[in-house]
Design a protein around this motif. Structure first.
Motif, PDB file in Angstrom:
ATOM      1  N   ASP A 197       0.845  -1.193   0.000  1.00  0.00           N
ATOM      2  CA  ASP A 197       0.000   0.000   0.000  1.00  0.00           C
ATOM      3  C   ASP A 197       0.882   1.244   0.000  1.00  0.00           C
ATOM      4  N   THR A 198       0.311   2.358  -0.445  1.00  0.00           N
ATOM      5  CA  THR A 198       1.079   3.603  -0.378  1.00  0.00           C
ATOM      6  C   THR A 198       1.192   4.005   1.091  1.00  0.00           C
ATOM      7  N   TRP A 199       2.166   4.890   1.395  1.00  0.00           N
ATOM      8  CA  TRP A 199       2.362   5.313   2.772  1.00  0.00           C
ATOM      9  C   TRP A 199       1.064   5.890   3.327  1.00  0.00           C
ATOM     10  N   PHE A 200       0.392   6.665   2.491  1.00  0.00           N
ATOM     11  CA  PHE A 200      -0.834   7.344   2.908  1.00  0.00           C
ATOM     12  C   PHE A 200      -1.930   6.339   3.254  1.00  0.00           C
ATOM     13  N   LYS A 201      -2.117   5.360   2.342  1.00  0.00           N
ATOM     14  CA  LYS A 201      -3.168   4.348   2.545  1.00  0.00           C
ATOM     15  C   LYS A 201      -2.872   3.534   3.819  1.00  0.00           C
ATOM     16  N   ARG A 202      -1.561   3.207   3.975  1.00  0.00           N
ATOM     17  CA  ARG A 202      -1.159   2.388   5.121  1.00  0.00           C
ATOM     18  C   ARG A 202      -1.447   3.127   6.430  1.00  0.00           C
ATOM     19  N   THR A 203      -1.023   4.401   6.467  1.00  0.00           N
ATOM     20  CA  THR A 203      -1.174   5.171   7.694  1.00  0.00           C
ATOM     21  C   THR A 203      -2.650   5.411   8.011  1.00  0.00           C
ATOM     22  N   THR A 204      -3.423   5.777   6.986  1.00  0.00           N
ATOM     23  CA  THR A 204      -4.831   6.049   7.257  1.00  0.00           C
ATOM     24  C   THR A 204      -5.551   4.761   7.661  1.00  0.00           C
ATOM     25  N   ALA A 205      -5.193   3.653   7.020  1.00  0.00           N
ATOM     26  CA  ALA A 205      -5.865   2.395   7.344  1.00  0.00           C
ATOM     27  C   ALA A 205      -5.538   1.970   8.772  1.00  0.00           C
ATOM     28  N   GLN A 206      -4.268   2.157   9.183  1.00  0.00           N
ATOM     29  CA  GLN A 206      -3.923   1.756  10.547  1.00  0.00           C
ATOM     30  C   GLN A 206      -4.598   2.670  11.566  1.00  0.00           C
ATOM     31  N   GLY A 207      -4.666   3.960  11.229  1.00  0.00           N
ATOM     32  CA  GLY A 207      -5.381   4.910  12.085  1.00  0.00           C
ATOM     33  C   GLY A 207      -6.839   4.483  12.241  1.00  0.00           C
ATOM     34  N   PHE A 208      -7.406   3.969  11.157  1.00  0.00           N
ATOM     35  CA  PHE A 208      -8.795   3.522  11.112  1.00  0.00           C
ATOM     36  C   PHE A 208      -9.068   2.453  12.175  1.00  0.00           C
ATOM     37  N   TYR A 209      -8.203   1.435  12.239  1.00  0.00           N
ATOM     38  CA  TYR A 209      -8.419   0.362  13.214  1.00  0.00           C
ATOM     39  C   TYR A 209      -8.244   0.861  14.649  1.00  0.00           C
ATOM     40  N   LYS A 210      -7.211   1.731  14.826  1.00  0.00           N
ATOM     41  CA  LYS A 210      -6.954   2.237  16.183  1.00  0.00           C
ATOM     42  C   LYS A 210      -8.138   3.076  16.645  1.00  0.00           C
TER      43      LYS A 210
END
Ligand code: UDP
Ligand code: MG
Length: 327
Positions: free
Chosen positions: A138-151
């Motif tokens: 995933d792109t850095w952006f997608k990865r970071t936003t997706a991880q933020g999503f779960y948290k």
């Protein structure tokens, strides 16, 4: 193999005419492999759920179903979104098969992980979550936003399996109970853990899309997070109540302080601070009303009991002898 369980692989597709011809043979190869190993029955199927695509996806699915009986398809009467498409597939499948595995159609999720999922099922687990072991593709952006999503979801009181999307095995036995979860605001990855039963996780690496484009830009992901939180948790309402308590307590201290100052003869000027406080409280009240309003709106939607999906066409006869569960 008469006693091997009957598996249906559920694949939601929305505007996927580009990727489907690439990934369909990959799903088929996996199905055949598991059949040859005797893990699943010859009667297993790959069920494509066309989510009201605007391109030729449904034609592609129909063509596939004519080529090989293992490919079958249903189409929704209009686009209802990924979650509803998966739900439609699961609810359709539960009366025909013993196990379902839902997976996206773009090849991002490792199809080979189905082997491990089947092993876990045979070990006695009724739900097996596919969990991404990394998000390097995933792109850095997608990865970071997706991880933020779960948290963020877990902060808000929604229990989900970290880094698990909608790649999962569920037995039909569990689906019979899951069908009793009648809500129309659906967020599968938060709802499935609520059903219970024995479950485990299988880890896999997530790849890049094999073709086509993602349908989940940041805007949709925020929508999904909001949907998940307001469908499954009332924590935001209790947070508002706590906030109201804290603000009221602070205001009370402020009032006492103002009275003491007045008695001591220090007149309080301070128009600016007064305005700030009024605006601050006005903002908080509006925000709180808005959030509570969302819940009221959801309650309203739930009371309508509208159908969660409408299947307008199938590539097979519903009472087809070939698809009967006992065969
Ligand atoms: N999808 C769907 N309905 C929609 C949007 C997406 O059925 O309205 C399907 C899509 O065809 C794919 C899966 O949901 O199989 C996941 O979508 P996508 O790959 O675009 O999301 P991402 O993997 O980028 O989060
Ligand atoms: Mg994808």
């Amino acid at each position: 193999m008469k006693n091997a369980p009957k598996l249906w692989i559920i694949i939601p597709c929305y505007n996927e005419e580009e990727v489907l011809p690439v990934t369909a043979p990959l799903f088929m190869a996996q199905l055949k492999k598991m059949q040859q190993e005797g893990k699943i029955s010859e009667q297993s199927r790959i069920l494509f759920v066309n989510d009201g695509s605007k391109d030729t996806t449904w034609e592609v699915i129909k063509k596939l179903s004519k080529k090989d009986v293992h490919y079958i398809g249903i189409t929704q009467s209009r686009n209802r979104g990924h979650q509803n498409a998966v739900l439609a597939g699961l609810m359709e499948a539960k009366d025909y098969c013993d196990i379902t595995i839902s997976i996206d159609c773009d090849g991002q999720d490792d199809i080979g992980a189905m082997d491990a999922m089947m092993d876990e099922y045979l070990n006695g687990n009724e739900i097996v979550y596919g969990v991404r072991s990394n998000r390097d593709s995933d792109t850095w952006f997608k990865r970071t936003t997706a991880q933020g999503f779960y948290k963020f979801l877990s902060m808000m009181g929604v229990e989900t399996v970290y880094n698990h999307a909608d790649y999962r095995l569920i037995s039909s036995h569990v689906l019979q109970y899951f069908a009793e979860f009648k809500e129309v605001n659906i967020f599968l990855r938060g709802m499935v853990p609520l059903v219970g039963f024995s479950s485990t996780a299988v880890y896999y690496e997530r790849h890049e899309r094999l073709a086509g484009e993602s349908h989940y830009p940041l805007r949709k992901m925020l929508g999904l997070a909001f949907e998940g939180i307001t469908s499954l948790s009332i924590k935001p309402i209790s947070m508002i109540a706590s906030l109201g308590f804290v603000v009221s307590a602070l205001s009370f201290i402020g009032i006492i302080w103002a009275i003491v100052m007045a008695i001591m003869g220090h007149a309080i000027t301070g128009w600016a601070s007064m305005t700030c406080i009024v605006c601050f409280l006005g903002g908080i009240q509006l925000l709180s009303l808005g959030i509570i309003g969302q819940y009221v709106g959801k309650t309203y939607m739930e009371t309508k009991h509208r159908p969660r999906y409408i299947i307008s066409e199938k590539t097979y006869e519903s009472d087809s002898r070939e698809l009967r569960k006992d065969i």
